[in-house]
Design a protein around this motif. Structure first.
Motif, PDB file in Angstrom:
ATOM      1  N   VAL A  58       0.846  -1.197   0.000  1.00  0.00           N
ATOM      2  CA  VAL A  58       0.000   0.000   0.000  1.00  0.00           C
ATOM      3  C   VAL A  58       0.881   1.245   0.000  1.00  0.00           C
ATOM      4  N   GLY A  59       1.967   1.208   0.756  1.00  0.00           N
ATOM      5  CA  GLY A  59       2.886   2.345   0.779  1.00  0.00           C
ATOM      6  C   GLY A  59       3.532   2.588  -0.571  1.00  0.00           C
ATOM      7  N   VAL A  60       3.867   1.513  -1.288  1.00  0.00           N
ATOM      8  CA  VAL A  60       4.473   1.653  -2.617  1.00  0.00           C
ATOM      9  C   VAL A  60       3.447   2.199  -3.614  1.00  0.00           C
ATOM     10  N   VAL A  61       2.250   1.636  -3.608  1.00  0.00           N
ATOM     11  CA  VAL A  61       1.218   2.058  -4.556  1.00  0.00           C
ATOM     12  C   VAL A  61       0.774   3.490  -4.282  1.00  0.00           C
ATOM     13  N   ALA A  62       0.626   3.848  -3.023  1.00  0.00           N
ATOM     14  CA  ALA A  62       0.152   5.187  -2.670  1.00  0.00           C
ATOM     15  C   ALA A  62       1.281   6.215  -2.615  1.00  0.00           C
ATOM     16  N   ALA A  63       2.504   5.780  -2.916  1.00  0.00           N
ATOM     17  CA  ALA A  63       3.682   6.653  -2.890  1.00  0.00           C
ATOM     18  C   ALA A  63       3.869   7.292  -1.515  1.00  0.00           C
ATOM     19  N   GLN A  64       3.561   6.551  -0.484  1.00  0.00           N
ATOM     20  CA  GLN A  64       3.774   6.990   0.901  1.00  0.00           C
ATOM     21  C   GLN A  64       4.971   6.219   1.454  1.00  0.00           C
ATOM     22  N   ILE A  65       6.121   6.868   1.457  1.00  0.00           N
ATOM     23  CA  ILE A  65       7.353   6.192   1.869  1.00  0.00           C
ATOM     24  C   ILE A  65       7.274   5.743   3.318  1.00  0.00           C
ATOM     25  N   TRP A  66       6.704   6.565   4.179  1.00  0.00           N
ATOM     26  CA  TRP A  66       6.627   6.216   5.603  1.00  0.00           C
ATOM     27  C   TRP A  66       5.784   4.972   5.823  1.00  0.00           C
ATOM     28  N   LEU A  67       4.729   4.787   5.027  1.00  0.00           N
ATOM     29  CA  LEU A  67       3.875   3.610   5.170  1.00  0.00           C
ATOM     30  C   LEU A  67       4.605   2.355   4.705  1.00  0.00           C
ATOM     31  N   GLY A  68       5.337   2.482   3.607  1.00  0.00           N
ATOM     32  CA  GLY A  68       6.137   1.358   3.124  1.00  0.00           C
ATOM     33  C   GLY A  68       7.226   0.984   4.111  1.00  0.00           C
ATOM     34  N   ALA A  69       7.868   1.995   4.700  1.00  0.00           N
ATOM     35  CA  ALA A  69       8.911   1.736   5.699  1.00  0.00           C
ATOM     36  C   ALA A  69       8.309   1.078   6.939  1.00  0.00           C
ATOM     37  N   ALA A  70       7.134   1.533   7.345  1.00  0.00           N
ATOM     38  CA  ALA A  70       6.469   0.916   8.502  1.00  0.00           C
ATOM     39  C   ALA A  70       6.128  -0.541   8.200  1.00  0.00           C
ATOM     40  N   GLY A  71       5.676  -0.818   6.982  1.00  0.00           N
ATOM     41  CA  GLY A  71       5.398  -2.195   6.598  1.00  0.00           C
ATOM     42  C   GLY A  71       6.635  -3.054   6.650  1.00  0.00           C
ATOM     43  N   PHE A  72       7.754  -2.502   6.192  1.00  0.00           N
ATOM     44  CA  PHE A  72       9.010  -3.251   6.234  1.00  0.00           C
ATOM     45  C   PHE A  72       9.442  -3.533   7.667  1.00  0.00           C
ATOM     46  N   VAL A  73       9.302  -2.543   8.526  1.00  0.00           N
ATOM     47  CA  VAL A  73       9.665  -2.719   9.943  1.00  0.00           C
ATOM     48  C   VAL A  73       8.776  -3.784  10.586  1.00  0.00           C
ATOM     49  N   VAL A  74       7.484  -3.753  10.271  1.00  0.00           N
ATOM     50  CA  VAL A  74       6.566  -4.768  10.803  1.00  0.00           C
ATOM     51  C   VAL A  74       6.975  -6.149  10.307  1.00  0.00           C
ATOM     52  N   MET A  75       7.315  -6.253   9.020  1.00  0.00           N
ATOM     53  CA  MET A  75       7.753  -7.538   8.472  1.00  0.00           C
ATOM     54  C   MET A  75       9.010  -8.030   9.173  1.00  0.00           C
ATOM     55  N   LEU A  76       9.976  -7.154   9.364  1.00  0.00           N
ATOM     56  CA  LEU A  76      11.231  -7.521  10.002  1.00  0.00           C
ATOM     57  C   LEU A  76      11.012  -7.960  11.454  1.00  0.00           C
ATOM     58  N   ALA A  77      10.228  -7.182  12.187  1.00  0.00           N
ATOM     59  CA  ALA A  77       9.989  -7.501  13.600  1.00  0.00           C
ATOM     60  C   ALA A  77       9.255  -8.826  13.762  1.00  0.00           C
ATOM     61  N   THR A  78       8.230  -9.037  12.949  1.00  0.00           N
ATOM     62  CA  THR A  78       7.486 -10.295  13.084  1.00  0.00           C
ATOM     63  C   THR A  78       8.297 -11.486  12.602  1.00  0.00           C
ATOM     64  N   CYS A  79       9.158 -11.263  11.634  1.00  0.00           N
ATOM     65  CA  CYS A  79      10.029 -12.350  11.182  1.00  0.00           C
ATOM     66  C   CYS A  79      10.992 -12.755  12.294  1.00  0.00           C
ATOM     67  N   LEU A  80      11.594 -11.789  12.960  1.00  0.00           N
ATOM     68  CA  LEU A  80      12.495 -12.095  14.069  1.00  0.00           C
ATOM     69  C   LEU A  80      11.754 -12.748  15.233  1.00  0.00           C
ATOM     70  N   TRP A  81      10.560 -12.275  15.522  1.00  0.00           N
ATOM     71  CA  TRP A  81       9.753 -12.843  16.597  1.00  0.00           C
ATOM     72  C   TRP A  81       9.378 -14.291  16.280  1.00  0.00           C
ATOM     73  N   GLY A  82       8.976 -14.533  15.036  1.00  0.00           N
ATOM     74  CA  GLY A  82       8.616 -15.883  14.627  1.00  0.00           C
ATOM     75  C   GLY A  82       9.819 -16.809  14.619  1.00  0.00           C
ATOM     76  N   LEU A  83      10.972 -16.301  14.192  1.00  0.00           N
ATOM     77  CA  LEU A  83      12.180 -17.129  14.179  1.00  0.00           C
ATOM     78  C   LEU A  83      12.602 -17.507  15.590  1.00  0.00           C
ATOM     79  N   SER A  84      12.524 -16.565  16.517  1.00  0.00           N
ATOM     80  CA  SER A  84      12.883 -16.897  17.902  1.00  0.00           C
ATOM     81  C   SER A  84      11.904 -17.915  18.489  1.00  0.00           C
ATOM     82  N   SER A  85      10.633 -17.795  18.147  1.00  0.00           N
ATOM     83  CA  SER A  85       9.648 -18.772  18.627  1.00  0.00           C
ATOM     84  C   SER A  85       9.908 -20.141  18.032  1.00  0.00           C
TER      85      SER A  85
END
Length: 125
Positions: A58-85
Motif C-alpha cells: 500500500v505504501g508503494v502504490v500510494a507513494a507513501q514512503i513512511w507507510l512502506g517503511a512501517a510495513g518493512f519494519v513490521v515484516m522484520l519484527a514479526t520475522c524475528l519474533w517468529g524465528l525466535s519462537s
C-alpha cells in the motif's frame, strides 16, 4: 536443582489454592504444552508478516514512503519474533553447557588461524 521438602510443600499449597480459586484456569495451565504457546506465536507472527507485506505494498502504490517503511519494519519484527519462537519450539535456543571452563574457544580469529598455518608449514620443512 531439586526443591527442598519445605519448598515443595509450599508449591503444592499454592497450586491447591489456585486450583480452588479458579479450577478452569488452573487446569488449562497444568495441561498446556510450551510448544503450543510457541505455535500460537508463530501463527501470530505469520499474520503480522502478511500485514507488513500489505502495508509495504500500500505504501508503494500510494507513494507513501513512511507507510512502506512501517510495513518493512513490521515484516522484520514479526520475522524475528517468529524465528525466535521457532527456535525455542524446536529446542535450538538452549545452549549446551560448557565441558571445560578454562578451555580455549573453538573459534579462532583470522590472524590466529594464519599464524597456526604458518607454524605448521614451517615445522614441516
Amino acid at each position: 536443582m531439586p526443591l527442598s521438602e519445605h519448598e515443595q510443600r509450599l508449591l503444592d499449597q499454592i497450586e491447591q489454592a489456585l486450583y480452588a480459586e479458579d479450577p478452569k484456569w488452573a487446569n488449562t495451565v497444568r495441561i498446556s504444552d510450551p510448544r503450543s504457546h510457541y505455535k500460537r506465536r508463530l501463527v501470530k507472527a505469520s499474520i503480522g508478516f502478511a500485514l507488513g507485506v500489505v502495508l509495504l505494498m500500500v505504501g508503494v502504490v500510494a507513494a507513501q514512503i513512511w507507510l512502506g517503511a512501517a510495513g518493512f519494519v513490521v515484516m522484520l519484527a514479526t520475522c524475528l519474533w517468529g524465528l525466535s519462537s521457532w527456535k525455542r519450539m524446536n529446542g535450538f535456543g538452549d545452549s549446551p553447557p560448557s565441558r571445560e571452563r578454562g578451555r580455549r574457544p573453538q573459534r579462532q580469529s583470522f590472524m590466529e588461524r594464519m599464524e597456526e598455518r604458518w607454524r605448521r608449514r614451517h615445522d614441516e620443512h
